[in-house]
Each structure stands twice: as structure tokens, then as C-alpha cells.
Design an enzyme around this catalytic site. Sequence first.
Site, PDB file in Angstrom:
ATOM      1  N   THR A 163       0.910  -1.262  -0.104  1.00 46.67           N
ATOM      2  CA  THR A 163      -0.006  -0.025   0.065  1.00 46.67           C
ATOM      3  C   THR A 163       0.957   1.293  -0.112  1.00 46.67           C
ATOM      4  OG1 THR A 163      -1.712  -1.177   0.988  1.00 46.67           O
ATOM      5  CG2 THR A 163      -1.581   1.330   1.501  1.00 46.67           C
ATOM      6  N   ARG A 190     -14.982  -4.570   1.145  1.00 43.80           N
ATOM      7  CA  ARG A 190     -14.357  -4.299   2.433  1.00 43.80           C
ATOM      8  C   ARG A 190     -13.852  -2.972   2.353  1.00 43.80           C
ATOM      9  NH1 ARG A 190      -8.581  -3.384   3.357  1.00 43.80           N
ATOM     10  NH2 ARG A 190      -8.106  -4.029   5.500  1.00 43.80           N
ATOM     11  N   GLY A 192     -10.614  -0.343   4.271  1.00 47.70           N
ATOM     12  CA  GLY A 192      -9.709  -0.450   5.137  1.00 47.70           C
ATOM     13  C   GLY A 192      -9.600   0.876   5.748  1.00 47.70           C
TER      14      GLY A 192
HETATM   15  N1  GLY Z   1      -3.966  -0.594   5.050  1.00 43.80           N
HETATM   16  C1  GLY Z   1      -4.694  -0.810   3.707  1.00 43.80           C
HETATM   17  C2  GLY Z   1      -5.770  -1.727   4.423  1.00 43.80           C
HETATM   18  O1  GLY Z   1      -5.970  -2.281   5.094  1.00 43.80           O
HETATM   19  O2  GLY Z   1      -6.723  -1.683   3.311  1.00 43.80           O
END
Ligand code: GLY
Length: 277
Positions: A163, A190, A192
Site C-alpha cells: 500500500t 471491504r 480498510g
Molecule cells: N492498510 C490498507 C488496508 O488495510 O486496506
Amino acid sequence: MNALVLHGGAGSASNIDELNAKVNEFADIAFKEKNALDAVIKAVVLMEDEPLFNAGTGSNMRLDGSIQMDAAVMIPGNFGGVINIENVKNPVLVAKDVMLKSPHLLLAGDGAIKFARKMGYGDYDPSTEKARKKRERILEKLNNGEIPEYYHPKFFLEFLGDTVGAVARINGEFAAAVSTGGTSLTLRGRVGDSPIPGAGIYCGEKGAVVATGIGEEIIKRMLSINIYNRIGEMPLEEICKEELEKFGDIPVGIIAVDENSSCALSNANMPYAIKKY
Ligand code: GLY
């Protein structure tokens, strides 16, 4: 002090030297920008376009094979983000347009894609062979029962990584930007920490903070705003260290900048670059 800090994701990357070389190269290019917002956007676009990272081209696939990306930008007093956007090349540019050209702060799913098209971002397939192989490995492990149905955060580690994010202070102005394909061991839909202000990103008059790692754990602890709120209490790096320690062995990384200092810390392999003068 002028500073730009980039990270390429907290995870288990075996090619950390290669990733470090990339983030350093991109930091040198982005630090030529004249203001903090342009610098963090440039840095994140360069990383989105580099398939080695899990953002833009090269993003992870969800369990169902789709690619849904999150991105955000923040400056003091303003924010823009996209959640679960698909089929665009640079989610961070769409996030910037949400901030600067829409009356909203966050757009998700179909609405984010429609907005991107209206802003002139064409249809683009960010999928790569790397992402396809990663998903295949996960499906194999799930089918073999190597990952329980309700998995512990530690199972994310293997599927995390790469990321991207950037924070900057240039000529007294702060900015932060993030972009991610999310973790690959996840359901479609989902979300994040990256596009959640206060969790994966925060920027105000005192500084800018970006987090990386397991999004669910970062959201629970509102990591970025916790660090931001403590700026001035003690040296920035000490604050980040204390906050990082609270995660134990759950993989997390932090980059941050305040008026006088900058830092990059992680309890997992995290490529990063710090440029300052
Ligand atoms: N830190 C990136 C995620 O969990 O989507």
C-alpha cells in the site's frame, strides 16, 4: 524545514531493497513539486503506476477476483477520498478531484466510478499477473483449510504489503495522500483504514500522518488522528514509537511530519524514503 516522506506499505515484502530503491527514486521526483499537495499527489501517482506496489496498477484482488481500490488526500481543513473504486488508473487523482471539484468528501463504489468518468478518467484495468497469482495462493490456502473461516489478523500478513502513502511539509503547508488495493484476503466491499480520515490519514495545521498495515486494526485505534493530536507532547518519532508499540505484533507502519521533524516507522518490512532540507 521542508520534508517529504513516502512509504510503500508495511508487509512481508521479500523484495524490500527493490521497493526502497523505487520509493527513493519517486521521492526525489516528487520533492521537486512546489507545494505539499502536489508533492504527495505526485509521489502517490508514481507509486500507483509502479506495478510492484499494491495501489493503482498492481492492486490486490479481492477473494472474488475483483479489484476495488481506496484513496484519499488531506490538507488542513479539507479532505477527499474514494472507496472501492474500480477500473481507474489513478484513484488518488479522483480523490483529489472529490476534494477540489465536488461538494462531497467521500464517494464510494458506482458513484465514485461515475464521478471519475465525468472528470475524464477513462476505463482502465489495473490487474496484473502478480495479483492473480497472489489470489490463487490465497484460494488454495482457504481450500486446504490453512486459513480458518474467521481468521486472526496475523493471517493478513502474508497478503498485505505495498500500500502506498506520502506526507509533506513544504513552505509551511502540510498535505497527506494514500492509495491502496487493500488486503487480498478480503470480501468484495471491504474498506480498510486508508480512506478513513483519522484512521489511515490525517492532516492539520500541526502536521500530517499516514498509516499502513492491517486496516481493521488501524481503524479500531484511529491511529493517525491519535498521533496528530499528540504532536507537541514529545518528539514526533517518540509519539509514533509509542503508538506503534500498542499494536504488538500486528503489522503496522507510520509516516509523519510536523513543523520541525519527520519520521517513518514500522514493526514489519516497510520501504520508505525521507527527503528534507
Ligand atoms: N492498510 C490498507 C488496508 O488495510 O486496506
